[in-house]
Design a protein around this motif. Structure first.
Motif, PDB file in Angstrom:
ATOM      1  N   UNK A   1      -7.492   0.307   5.553  1.00  0.00           N
ATOM      2  CA  UNK A   1      -8.797  -0.355   5.446  1.00  0.00           C
ATOM      3  C   UNK A   1      -8.616  -1.741   4.833  1.00  0.00           C
ATOM      4  N   UNK A   2      -7.457  -2.365   5.090  1.00  0.00           N
ATOM      5  CA  UNK A   2      -7.086  -3.602   4.399  1.00  0.00           C
ATOM      6  C   UNK A   2      -7.652  -4.868   5.026  1.00  0.00           C
ATOM      7  N   UNK A   3      -8.147  -4.788   6.256  1.00  0.00           N
ATOM      8  CA  UNK A   3      -8.455  -6.042   6.932  1.00  0.00           C
ATOM      9  C   UNK A   3      -7.177  -6.833   7.133  1.00  0.00           C
ATOM     10  N   UNK A   4      -7.258  -8.163   7.006  1.00  0.00           N
ATOM     11  CA  UNK A   4      -6.063  -8.997   7.102  1.00  0.00           C
ATOM     12  C   UNK A   4      -6.011  -9.911   5.898  1.00  0.00           C
TER      13      UNK A   4
ATOM     14  N   UNK B   1     -12.116  -1.101  17.471  1.00  0.00           N
ATOM     15  CA  UNK B   1     -11.129  -0.156  16.950  1.00  0.00           C
ATOM     16  C   UNK B   1     -11.830   1.127  16.570  1.00  0.00           C
TER      17      UNK B   1
ATOM     18  N   UNK C   1       2.300  -9.691  14.538  1.00  0.00           N
ATOM     19  CA  UNK C   1       1.158 -10.495  14.111  1.00  0.00           C
ATOM     20  C   UNK C   1       1.007 -10.445  12.601  1.00  0.00           C
ATOM     21  N   UNK C   2       0.928 -11.608  11.981  1.00  0.00           N
ATOM     22  CA  UNK C   2       0.572 -11.661  10.563  1.00  0.00           C
ATOM     23  C   UNK C   2      -0.947 -11.570  10.453  1.00  0.00           C
TER      24      UNK C   2
ATOM     25  N   UNK D   1       9.062 -10.217   4.831  1.00  0.00           N
ATOM     26  CA  UNK D   1       9.744 -10.019   6.113  1.00  0.00           C
ATOM     27  C   UNK D   1      11.240 -10.259   5.981  1.00  0.00           C
TER      28      UNK D   1
ATOM     29  N   UNK E   1       0.219  -7.206   7.119  1.00  0.00           N
ATOM     30  CA  UNK E   1       1.449  -7.883   7.521  1.00  0.00           C
ATOM     31  C   UNK E   1       2.544  -7.697   6.479  1.00  0.00           C
TER      32      UNK E   1
ATOM     33  N   UNK F   1     -12.717  -9.074   1.713  1.00  0.00           N
ATOM     34  CA  UNK F   1     -13.544  -8.110   0.992  1.00  0.00           C
ATOM     35  C   UNK F   1     -14.355  -8.767  -0.117  1.00  0.00           C
TER      36      UNK F   1
ATOM     37  N   UNK G   1      -5.981   2.487  19.975  1.00  0.00           N
ATOM     38  CA  UNK G   1      -4.782   3.168  19.492  1.00  0.00           C
ATOM     39  C   UNK G   1      -4.507   4.433  20.298  1.00  0.00           C
TER      40      UNK G   1
ATOM     41  N   UNK H   1       2.724 -13.482   1.850  1.00  0.00           N
ATOM     42  CA  UNK H   1       3.035 -12.405   2.797  1.00  0.00           C
ATOM     43  C   UNK H   1       4.404 -12.564   3.449  1.00  0.00           C
TER      44      UNK H   1
ATOM     45  N   UNK I   1      -7.346  10.349  16.857  1.00  0.00           N
ATOM     46  CA  UNK I   1      -6.495   9.372  17.548  1.00  0.00           C
ATOM     47  C   UNK I   1      -5.011   9.728  17.482  1.00  0.00           C
TER      48      UNK I   1
ATOM     49  N   UNK J   1     -14.162   0.846   4.544  1.00  0.00           N
ATOM     50  CA  UNK J   1     -13.404   0.639   3.316  1.00  0.00           C
ATOM     51  C   UNK J   1     -13.564   1.786   2.327  1.00  0.00           C
TER      52      UNK J   1
ATOM     53  N   UNK K   1      -9.221  -1.831  10.091  1.00  0.00           N
ATOM     54  CA  UNK K   1     -10.607  -2.065   9.701  1.00  0.00           C
ATOM     55  C   UNK K   1     -11.371  -0.752   9.585  1.00  0.00           C
ATOM     56  N   UNK K   2     -10.675   0.290   9.150  1.00  0.00           N
ATOM     57  CA  UNK K   2     -11.396   1.532   8.876  1.00  0.00           C
ATOM     58  C   UNK K   2     -12.411   1.277   7.766  1.00  0.00           C
TER      59      UNK K   2
ATOM     60  N   UNK L   1       6.629  -0.478  15.724  1.00  0.00           N
ATOM     61  CA  UNK L   1       5.439  -0.410  14.871  1.00  0.00           C
ATOM     62  C   UNK L   1       4.196  -0.533  15.736  1.00  0.00           C
ATOM     63  N   UNK L   2       3.268   0.385  15.564  1.00  0.00           N
ATOM     64  CA  UNK L   2       2.026   0.354  16.345  1.00  0.00           C
ATOM     65  C   UNK L   2       0.849   0.402  15.377  1.00  0.00           C
ATOM     66  N   UNK L   3      -0.026  -0.596  15.457  1.00  0.00           N
ATOM     67  CA  UNK L   3      -1.232  -0.570  14.631  1.00  0.00           C
ATOM     68  C   UNK L   3      -2.246   0.410  15.200  1.00  0.00           C
ATOM     69  N   UNK L   4      -2.721   1.310  14.370  1.00  0.00           N
ATOM     70  CA  UNK L   4      -3.852   2.151  14.770  1.00  0.00           C
ATOM     71  C   UNK L   4      -5.135   1.359  14.540  1.00  0.00           C
ATOM     72  N   UNK L   5      -5.351   0.919  13.331  1.00  0.00           N
ATOM     73  CA  UNK L   5      -6.467   0.035  12.989  1.00  0.00           C
ATOM     74  C   UNK L   5      -6.321  -0.312  11.523  1.00  0.00           C
TER      75      UNK L   5
ATOM     76  N   UNK M   1     -11.257   9.747  12.096  1.00  0.00           N
ATOM     77  CA  UNK M   1     -10.692   8.934  13.173  1.00  0.00           C
ATOM     78  C   UNK M   1      -9.225   9.260  13.415  1.00  0.00           C
TER      79      UNK M   1
END
Lengths: 295, 295, 295
Positions: B7-10, C10, A30-31, A54, B14, A218, C14, A50, B50, B37, B34-35, B28-32, B46
């Motif tokens: 804490x990057x958001x989107x 989140x 996912x992007x 890749x 990516x 942000x 995870x 972005x 986790x 900021x 949106x920690x 690759x596994x996303x933890x999160x 967290x």
């Protein structure tokens, strides 16, 4: 590898992933699925910044305000990458960046020749309790579950991501870049694709005039002014107000404004641990003039 | 396996995934992403809770309020796990939990010796229309696309996640834990790393004094008071107010407050189908005193 | 392949992914983790619409307002798919859709016989500074880290997703659908599972009466009225007000309301680039009556 980008939120992207998993074992990444809704320019900007990180991949891009109109569905080969999405300009800025010196090859998808998406239990559609006599024998088209079921046309009018672009991306990945010309559901696009030109700033002597490209989640205000206008400066005048220039947010106290160079290479107008858009009163499309400080 | 937390958001994560995919085929596994900021303590909490559920993995952690300052970039070996991230304390609490009885090994990243990140089409950078004579021949540093392009240094000043930590995590994964000492871009950290000690509550007889560690996305107030202080109690006094103790939200009517033990083992102050932070008037860092009810 | 769906936000999902990765190398695909919180009906609806697009898979579903009560934990075989989640009805609508003509097989999980989840460094639990004499030798149950640690029971009272459903899903995937009857921690469910019947609209002549099933993240109002009631119409009366019928949002000007057929086949009440729920004043559960326009 197939990347996915959309403005769908959730859970719609999962249906695209399901469709992809039925056609390919490729890795799915996912992007983002929270791109500004129906905002072609913002999507084009972010994807241009972005996607180049890749390795060679097929990029599924569904930011599609014209879904259901007669806009074309495209596959664009850009060097070692392919992009699949609507013909509304969103694919072109990232495609040009990905292609480097290579020419783009653009194909139009004939969705009627694409193998249709077949959900499990597909023969059951929306149903309702029919009260009138005409409905009681199930022969009325108004009764769900029959051929009138909207899910069973060649493609839903409102979810081309699932019904057109995802299957196309899966098949592009499986076929490989050098076989695009052999796919019977693809034809070279005769006309030019719709383009989305991200506006360029003008730079003259001590003055740069541009605009806000996007505001990120942000509140950082990303302009189209190349970051090197800040080189060697300690302060700069932004739309008439002088702000410090910093290499990082931490260059100014918490809550203070600054101009910096973002990771994309453009001037950003930010606030250390705050929202730049609110502090500068700027949003996407607003004009930004940067001028040197008269010492 | 590589996990990603930030804490990057989107869509910034990516770009890290793209960089990782160029260096490794690891899962690759996303933890999160949106920690809270720039909140080192919340991230440390967290991740400590986790990450121990994962099998041996490389954990990429980018919560980095000091990005661009001279804080170090670290790789920490913790038992069968490795953590990669900034030297600001965020890595230590999860590392200690992951290591169990093993000692931590801490290395500092020499980012200049790390193979640089090369985006596709990398030779084209931010561009602008140059109006002045000096710019017209493209020789002015203010014109984008030249060597002054901020994206082409050894690392962007503001996106070390993409330019330092992601490539380092990819290479740590490929090298393996037992080869960390052989990587030429890693050196043992001479000093102690910056630490982040999550505060401990004090428990005495019938009274526990602690604080709010974090508030989760649902408004559940997570304290640092061990859950066993609630054992055998039907009610407890929280900052002077008596609330019921329940094993689950469902122990109280919808909209009512309760004290319970969260999945992390600490006392949580919650509302059944509501927000505990609002109902209790508490936020991260606030003091919490729990006392037994005088019958 | 294992899909994951929850209302956890989140970073809790995870931990489920970590648990899964310890038991299986299966591909993990997130469906969504922001389903409306504790809303069994909304989850059942979305999963019924989305899961059929996946190839045969194990679907982990944790929308569980009754966590910690004595509700059962289930595994449901539905044709070539398996669903794992709480016995509260959320599994049944997607299971019926996935099964097609096949009968459902329903098993109850005996969580005490499931191999327990063992986090790294598991012997250290919540800790506190003990001030009283009784605590000083560490023998008081109130002191964390001992056997009283809430994380070390067979399952946390509040996180069955991590401690029951994720390990069960991992083991179901590894065992395969035809071996469910052989798993010692599974037993056929004797009674009927709790069901969640999504309400059906009634359609009679020129009138359909139904309700709002869910509102999606963009404010689109999804009803339970089959989309074919809109066939051939240019306008329709919604709760007394006439609105245009369009194939896509773009059929009406920006900001205008319309009735359309969503990708799921039901009537949606939307606003082009706006929020349908606000414009129509409707939320989940509200009654919707559609009537033909008297020409």
């Amino acid at each position: 590898m197939i990347t996915l980008a959309s403005d769908f939120g959730t859970p719609y992207p999962a249906a695209m992933k399901g469709v992809l998993c039925r056609r390919t074992a490729a890795r799915l990444i996912d992007v983002a699925h929270d791109f500004p809704r129906q905002d072609v320019r913002a999507g084009a900007f972010w994807l241009r910044e972005v996607l180049p990180y890749f390795p060679p991949a097929t990029h599924l891009v569904v930011i599609d305000p014209g879904v259901g109109t007669d806009r074309d569905a495209l596959v664009v080969r850009a060097g070692e990458h392919a992009l699949v999405g609507p013909d509304n300009g969103v694919l072109l800025p990232p495609a040009r960046r990905l292609a480097g010196d290579a020419a783009l090859e653009t194909y139009v998808i004939d969705e009627r020749r694409l193998e249709p998406v077949e959900p499990a239990g597909g023969e059951t559609g929306p149903s309702a309790t029919a009260l009138s006599g005409a409905d009681a024998d199930g022969s009325d088209a108004r009764h769900g579950g029959g051929d009138g079921d909207a899910r069973h046309g060649p493609a839903s009018a409102t979810f081309h991501g699932r019904d057109v672009f995802a299957p196309a991306a899966g098949e592009v990945h499986e076929a490989g870049l050098d076989s695009l010309g052999d796919l019977e559901w693809l034809a070279p696009l005769e006309a030019d694709p719709v383009d989305c030109h991200l506006p360029e700033a003008t730079v003259e002597d001590d003055r740069a005039a541009g605009e806000v490209l996007v505001v990120d989640g942000f509140g950082n205000v990303i302009t189209n002014v190349p970051g090197d206008v800040l080189a060697g400066r300690e302060r700069i005048v932004v739309n008439g107000e002088t702000v410090p220039v910093g290499e990082t947010f931490a260059a100014v106290p918490v809550g203070e404004r600054l101009a910096t160079v973002g990771s994309h290479g453009y001037v950003e107008l930010d606030v250390n641990r705050g929202r730049g858009d609110e502090a500068f009163g700027l949003e996407a499309g607003d004009r930004v003039v940067l001028e040197g400080v008269s010492e």
